[in-house]
Design a protein around this motif. Structure first.
Motif, mmCIF file in Angstrom:
data_model
loop_
_atom_site.group_PDB
_atom_site.id
_atom_site.type_symbol
_atom_site.label_atom_id
_atom_site.label_comp_id
_atom_site.label_asym_id
_atom_site.label_seq_id
_atom_site.Cartn_x
_atom_site.Cartn_y
_atom_site.Cartn_z
ATOM 1 N N ASP A 180 0.731 -1.427 0.090
ATOM 2 C CA ASP A 180 0.094 0.013 -0.037
ATOM 3 C C ASP A 180 1.023 1.414 -0.128
ATOM 4 O O ASP A 180 0.539 2.221 0.734
ATOM 5 N N ARG A 198 -0.144 4.721 1.951
ATOM 6 C CA ARG A 198 0.811 5.349 2.630
ATOM 7 C C ARG A 198 1.333 6.769 2.530
ATOM 8 O O ARG A 198 1.446 7.596 3.545
ATOM 9 N N SER A 199 1.780 6.986 1.186
ATOM 10 C CA SER A 199 2.454 7.807 0.917
ATOM 11 C C SER A 199 1.618 9.364 0.974
ATOM 12 O O SER A 199 1.959 10.584 1.478
ATOM 13 N N GLU A 233 -1.057 9.488 2.733
ATOM 14 C CA GLU A 233 -1.573 9.640 4.236
ATOM 15 C C GLU A 233 -0.235 10.529 4.770
ATOM 16 O O GLU A 233 -0.409 11.311 5.697
ATOM 17 N N LEU A 267 8.253 1.182 1.108
ATOM 18 C CA LEU A 267 7.887 0.067 1.938
ATOM 19 C C LEU A 267 9.112 -0.617 1.984
ATOM 20 O O LEU A 267 10.043 -0.871 0.983
#
Length: 528
Positions: A231, A235-236, A238, A245
């Motif tokens: 993901d 994540r980026s 957010e 990762l």
């Protein structure tokens, strides 16, 4: 609000976010409208998933990129990029890094344009994709465990050979080529669309789709889909910056990217409305959903959008609300040997199978009493091996209609004196333990081993148990529902030598085909 009537919905949110500069949608609109893709790509159909639509009470449409000549959308972006290269660049050749689908797109494009193509692929790439690239004339170099590893090696080779790098996602021409999918969607379906669900690896596909949709139909939600173990884009966004990762999951290998692109991150953070993470079981169930509606088998990444639609409908309580959702089935490069895993895990993704570890007293009749408690429920799996003089541990799978039913079954077993652990969400149990139950037993005296084949219908198992002599003990039992008309069970029976005639009468009376495996060397080596 997702479930509100379309006329009552608020205007689409501004593309710009606080403290940032929004990309200009008109630039990508021009690029997409002038993209060169149809020398190699087809205009893929937009098919209705009739069965899934009925189940969700909404219209679910599948943008069938799995039907492209290389069974993936990737050839759109690859060809558009290469078609814009100069004759000198094409003469020197191109290079790319890919987990498989982009590689095939580059190889086919190079074949059409008459240039050399070197493709660096992770060593984990499914063989079906490697073979497909080779068949198209691409020169394959296997390197690294993930796309990021392969990318680093490709950059080195690019410099050494004076080649032109064709990026799988972080390039405006590649993004524009993928954006032609959105152009086709709006042409094929001119009515209301509530949301389009797009799988994300590096972000090229969703960037192109979002750019076109937000320029012309900004009220349509663009929802990015990633697996829980790959993901990077979610994540980026957010974090407000690109996040690398440490590892990525390899089941959905087409989206196994550790670091998303700079340009795709810039576009996605502005134009993607929401991100949904899906797990392996949900993806397997979605592969089955697509098969049931299309009789086609998509790869894991190709089913992620469908998995997300189901999750989105449940989370927002939209079942029966008459929405219109579109999933891009972005690829169908599936290794055949993965199908067994997909079929097995789809039961969990559909919340149709529950697993339990049950302790029963090691006494005659307890096994039958437990089976009577299971009742009319369909048994999907039953593993047991006698090992202790006082108690036995049974690994059992049962069909269920909804997830909370597993908890009710667990409470029922405990109420009737069988210690029970619900293993439905236990990854170790699903992945490994279910295949390892058994082993040798010092208590299996006078044991005879038989393989039976019986009609796969309710009550067949109880008929078998009811016909047994009450003084015989079941010392081994293995059964797994394979979805066929006939089931297969392996049974160990502790039968005194004096009951030889009674045993033969029992076997003949069942009228089930059977094989005596008592003298099988494999049984003697591992189970006796």
């Amino acid at each position: 609000m997702a479930g509100a009537p379309r006329s009552a919905r608020p205007a689409a949110r501004p593309l710009a976010k606080a403290g940032t500069t929004a990309p200009d949608p008109t630039d990508y609109l021009r690029r997409i409208l002038t993209a060169k893709v149809y020398d190699v790509a087809i205009e893929s159909p937009l098919d209705t998933a009739k069965s899934l639509s009925r189940r969700l009470g909404s219209q679910v449409l599948l943008k069938r990129e799995d039907l492209q000549p290389v069974f993936s959308f990737k050839l759109r972006g690859a060809y558009n990029k290469m078609a814009h290269l100069s004759p000198e660049q094409l003469q020197r050749g191109v290079i790319c890094a890919s987990a498989g689908n982009h590689a095939q797109g580059v190889a086919l494009s190079a074949k059409r344009l008459g240039c050399k193509a070197i493709i660096v692929m992770p060593v984990t790439t499914p063989k079906v994709k490697v073979d497909a690239v080779t068949a198209l004339g691409g020169e394959v170099v296997l390197f690294g465990e993930s796309y990021t590893d392969a990318y680093g090696h490709a950059v080195e080779l690019e410099k050494q050979g004076g080649l032109t790098f064709v990026h799988p996602f972080d390039d405006p021409d590649v993004i524009a080529g993928q954006g032609t999918i959105a152009m086709e969607i709006l042409r094929q379906h001119q009515g209301p669309i509530d949301a389009i669900f797009v799988a994300i690896g590096g972000g090229g596909l969703i960037s192109g789709v979002a750019a076109y949709i937000k320029a012309l139909r900004p009220e349509i939600k663009i929802i990015g889909v990633q697996t829980v173990d790959s993901d990077a884009m979610a994540r980026s966004v957010e974090a407000g910056k690109r996040v690398t990762l440490p590892d990525v999951g390899l089941f959905a290998d087409g989206t196994a990217v550790k670091l998303v692109g700079e340009e795709t991150f810039r576009l996605a953070r502005h134009w993607v409305d929401e991100f949904i993470r899906v797990d392996t079981d949900a993806v397997c169930a979605a592969i089955k959903d697509v098969f049931q509606d299309t009789r086609s088998i998509v790869e894991p990444s190709g089913a992620m959008g469908v998995a997300a639609i189901k999750q989105y409908v449940e989370a927002h309580k939209l079942k029966g609300k008459g929405q219109t959702f579109i999933a891009v089935t972005c690829g169908a490069n599936m290794n055949f040997d993965r199908l067994r895993f997909v079929a097995e895990r789809s039961m969990f993704g559909e919340q149709r199978e529950a697993l339990f570890a049950v302790t029963i007293p090691e006494e005659r009749g307890s096994f039958k009493r437990f089976c009577e408690l299971v009742g009319p429920r369909s048994v999907t799996e039953f593993n047991y091996r006698i090992s202790d003089a006082d108690q036995a541990h049974v690994f059992v799978g049962l069909s269920i209609s909804k997830r909370d039913e597993a908890d009710k079954i667990e409470r029922s077993f405990i109420k009737h004196g069988f210690d029970t652990v619900n293993l439905t969400d236990d990854e170790l149990a699903k992945e490994h333990i279910r295949h390892m139950v058994g082993g040798r037993s010092s208590l299996a005296e006078d044991e005879r081993l038989y393989r039976f084949q019986f009609p796969e219908r309710p009550g067949a198992l109880m008929r078998f148990l009811s016909a047994m002599h009450p003084s015989w003990n079941i010392s081994l039992f293995h059964y797994r529902n394979q979805g066929a008309d006939y089931g297969r069970i392996l049974v160990g029976l502790q039968v005194p030598k004096s009951d030889k005639k009674a045993l033969k009468a029992f076997l003949d009376g069942l009228a089930y085909p059977y094989v005596d495996e008592t003298d099988n060397p494999v049984y003697r080596m591992f189970l006796r």
